[in-house]
Design a protein around this motif. Structure first.
Motif, mmCIF file in Angstrom:
data_model
loop_
_atom_site.group_PDB
_atom_site.id
_atom_site.type_symbol
_atom_site.label_atom_id
_atom_site.label_comp_id
_atom_site.label_asym_id
_atom_site.label_seq_id
_atom_site.Cartn_x
_atom_site.Cartn_y
_atom_site.Cartn_z
ATOM 1 N N ILE A 52 -28.525 25.769 -21.913
ATOM 2 C CA ILE A 52 -28.209 25.767 -23.597
ATOM 3 C C ILE A 52 -29.220 27.059 -24.074
ATOM 4 O O ILE A 52 -30.572 27.226 -23.937
ATOM 5 C CB ILE A 52 -28.305 24.462 -24.608
ATOM 6 N N GLY A 53 -28.850 28.090 -24.895
ATOM 7 C CA GLY A 53 -29.569 29.361 -25.082
ATOM 8 C C GLY A 53 -29.429 28.903 -26.862
ATOM 9 O O GLY A 53 -28.488 28.899 -26.837
ATOM 10 N N PHE A 54 -30.418 29.444 -27.483
ATOM 11 C CA PHE A 54 -31.128 30.409 -28.592
ATOM 12 C C PHE A 54 -31.486 31.087 -28.995
ATOM 13 O O PHE A 54 -32.560 32.293 -28.109
ATOM 14 C CB PHE A 54 -31.730 29.118 -29.641
ATOM 15 N N SER A 55 -30.778 31.828 -29.903
ATOM 16 C CA SER A 55 -31.558 33.244 -30.213
ATOM 17 C C SER A 55 -32.936 33.404 -31.123
ATOM 18 O O SER A 55 -33.988 33.221 -31.296
ATOM 19 C CB SER A 55 -30.545 33.839 -31.201
ATOM 20 N N ASN A 56 -33.052 32.009 -31.945
ATOM 21 C CA ASN A 56 -33.957 31.430 -32.794
ATOM 22 C C ASN A 56 -34.198 29.867 -31.950
ATOM 23 O O ASN A 56 -34.399 29.190 -32.456
ATOM 24 C CB ASN A 56 -33.815 31.523 -34.032
ATOM 25 N N PRO A 57 -35.521 29.558 -31.283
ATOM 26 C CA PRO A 57 -35.965 28.440 -30.755
ATOM 27 C C PRO A 57 -36.689 27.477 -31.652
ATOM 28 O O PRO A 57 -36.620 26.183 -31.326
ATOM 29 C CB PRO A 57 -37.372 28.851 -29.488
ATOM 30 N N LEU A 58 -36.553 28.038 -32.648
ATOM 31 C CA LEU A 58 -36.654 26.796 -34.099
ATOM 32 C C LEU A 58 -35.715 26.260 -34.325
ATOM 33 O O LEU A 58 -36.226 24.860 -34.841
ATOM 34 C CB LEU A 58 -37.977 27.074 -35.465
ATOM 35 N N MET A 59 -34.629 26.529 -33.883
ATOM 36 C CA MET A 59 -33.372 25.944 -34.216
ATOM 37 C C MET A 59 -33.320 25.031 -33.057
ATOM 38 O O MET A 59 -31.906 24.065 -33.053
ATOM 39 C CB MET A 59 -32.152 26.627 -34.007
ATOM 40 N N LEU A 118 -27.608 23.972 -38.648
ATOM 41 C CA LEU A 118 -28.856 23.509 -37.993
ATOM 42 C C LEU A 118 -30.082 24.258 -39.030
ATOM 43 O O LEU A 118 -29.905 24.730 -39.601
ATOM 44 C CB LEU A 118 -28.741 24.738 -35.833
ATOM 45 N N ARG A 119 -31.093 23.268 -38.546
ATOM 46 C CA ARG A 119 -32.372 23.690 -39.013
ATOM 47 C C ARG A 119 -32.799 24.382 -38.727
ATOM 48 O O ARG A 119 -33.172 23.308 -36.944
ATOM 49 C CB ARG A 119 -32.774 22.543 -40.610
ATOM 50 N N CYS A 120 -34.156 24.818 -39.435
ATOM 51 C CA CYS A 120 -35.908 25.588 -38.195
ATOM 52 C C CYS A 120 -36.773 24.290 -38.550
ATOM 53 O O CYS A 120 -36.601 23.683 -39.204
ATOM 54 C CB CYS A 120 -36.189 26.716 -39.002
ATOM 55 N N THR A 121 -37.109 23.329 -37.593
ATOM 56 C CA THR A 121 -37.878 23.133 -37.095
ATOM 57 C C THR A 121 -39.357 23.191 -37.198
ATOM 58 O O THR A 121 -39.647 24.766 -35.789
ATOM 59 C CB THR A 121 -37.601 21.680 -36.807
ATOM 60 N N PRO A 122 -40.447 22.709 -36.925
ATOM 61 C CA PRO A 122 -41.375 23.099 -36.379
ATOM 62 C C PRO A 122 -41.584 22.971 -34.614
ATOM 63 O O PRO A 122 -41.029 21.467 -34.750
ATOM 64 C CB PRO A 122 -42.507 22.074 -37.425
ATOM 65 N N VAL A 123 -42.399 23.827 -33.710
ATOM 66 C CA VAL A 123 -42.340 23.402 -32.085
ATOM 67 C C VAL A 123 -44.103 23.876 -32.197
ATOM 68 O O VAL A 123 -44.239 24.043 -33.151
ATOM 69 C CB VAL A 123 -41.826 25.037 -32.308
ATOM 70 N N MET A 131 -47.056 25.121 -29.548
ATOM 71 C CA MET A 131 -47.455 26.181 -28.304
ATOM 72 C C MET A 131 -47.625 25.444 -27.312
ATOM 73 O O MET A 131 -48.303 24.275 -27.997
ATOM 74 C CB MET A 131 -48.520 26.284 -29.544
ATOM 75 N N LYS A 132 -47.151 25.593 -26.460
ATOM 76 C CA LYS A 132 -47.267 24.895 -24.401
ATOM 77 C C LYS A 132 -48.894 24.388 -24.407
ATOM 78 O O LYS A 132 -48.921 23.317 -24.199
ATOM 79 C CB LYS A 132 -46.734 25.218 -24.234
ATOM 80 N N TYR A 133 -49.551 25.726 -24.931
ATOM 81 C CA TYR A 133 -50.764 25.463 -24.182
ATOM 82 C C TYR A 133 -51.902 25.428 -25.293
ATOM 83 O O TYR A 133 -53.128 24.811 -24.862
ATOM 84 C CB TYR A 133 -51.157 26.402 -22.997
ATOM 85 N N ALA A 134 -52.300 25.755 -26.615
ATOM 86 C CA ALA A 134 -52.544 25.944 -27.182
ATOM 87 C C ALA A 134 -52.578 24.487 -28.000
ATOM 88 O O ALA A 134 -53.202 24.423 -28.941
ATOM 89 C CB ALA A 134 -53.024 27.044 -28.312
ATOM 90 N N GLY A 135 -51.088 23.800 -28.533
ATOM 91 C CA GLY A 135 -51.359 22.738 -28.673
ATOM 92 C C GLY A 135 -51.576 23.335 -30.871
ATOM 93 O O GLY A 135 -50.967 21.830 -31.445
ATOM 94 N N LEU A 136 -50.716 24.222 -30.573
ATOM 95 C CA LEU A 136 -51.145 24.579 -31.956
ATOM 96 C C LEU A 136 -49.193 24.239 -32.432
ATOM 97 O O LEU A 136 -48.350 24.807 -31.953
ATOM 98 C CB LEU A 136 -51.526 26.328 -32.526
ATOM 99 N N SER A 137 -48.986 23.974 -34.334
ATOM 100 C CA SER A 137 -47.174 23.403 -33.957
ATOM 101 C C SER A 137 -47.019 25.523 -35.566
ATOM 102 O O SER A 137 -48.170 25.712 -35.973
ATOM 103 C CB SER A 137 -47.752 22.847 -35.351
#
Length: 172
Positions: free
Chosen positions: A48-55, A118-123, A125-131
């Motif tokens: 599955i591909g997204f143009s906006n990963p927040l979706m 769809l709605r944007c939701t927080p993600v 960050m993999k290494y920093a753990g920041l939202s």
């Protein structure tokens, strides 16, 4: 005499270790190539591909339902620019993509389309753990595109699970 025995045994261990690492490298390389081939051509994978990963999180309920129905299917999620996603869909490297509703798509791609909300939701960050928080919390209309093929039960089943997100064209 002890020094000679120690030198010979250390050399033997080093040579043995060298050949073992070579065999391990060959095994890992072969395994990597098989996994890459399975990812691209795998029948038991959904890409599955997204143009906006927040979706992506908007589909969590759909993915959970789909995962329970098809536990043998591996789901891979990618993100990229609209043109990249369209190219990957056209070359069969992605199975379904989500683009903004007004995105122009090449006429040479034979695809099915459905408008979804769809709605944007927080993600996180993999290494920093920041939202990463989206500024807008509203729902966004997206266009879901997937290949038009008769032999796509994995994709068809996912699209069936996604029906509740679909927008009726008469509502627009």
């Amino acid at each position: 005499m002890q020094d000679v025995i120690l030198l010979v045994s250390t050399s033997a261990i080093f040579i043995f270790g060298y050949f073992m690492v070579k065999k391990l490298d060959a095994f890992l390389e072969n395994n990597w190539n098989e996994q890459e081939h399975a990812l691209i051509h795998g029948e038991n994978s959904l890409k599955i591909g997204f143009s906006n990963p927040l979706m992506a999180d908007s589909l969590s309920d759909v993915l959970e339902t789909y995962g329970k129905q098809h536990p043998d299917v591996f789901i891979h999620i990618f993100s990229g620019e609209d043109s990249e996603l369209c190219r990957e869909l056209e070359t069969h490297k992605l199975d379904i993509i989500f683009l903004p509703e007004n995105t122009a798509v090449s006429e040479k791609i034979h695809y099915n389309a459905r408008i979804v909300i769809l709605r944007c939701t927080p993600v996180v960050m993999k290494y920093a753990g920041l939202s990463i928080e989206p500024i807008a919390q509203n729902h966004i209309t997206q266009k879901a595109l997937w290949r038009n093929s008769k032999n796509t039960p994995v994709i068809d089943s996912f699209v069936g699970c996604m029906n509740r997100l679909a927008v009726n064209q008469s509502q627009m």
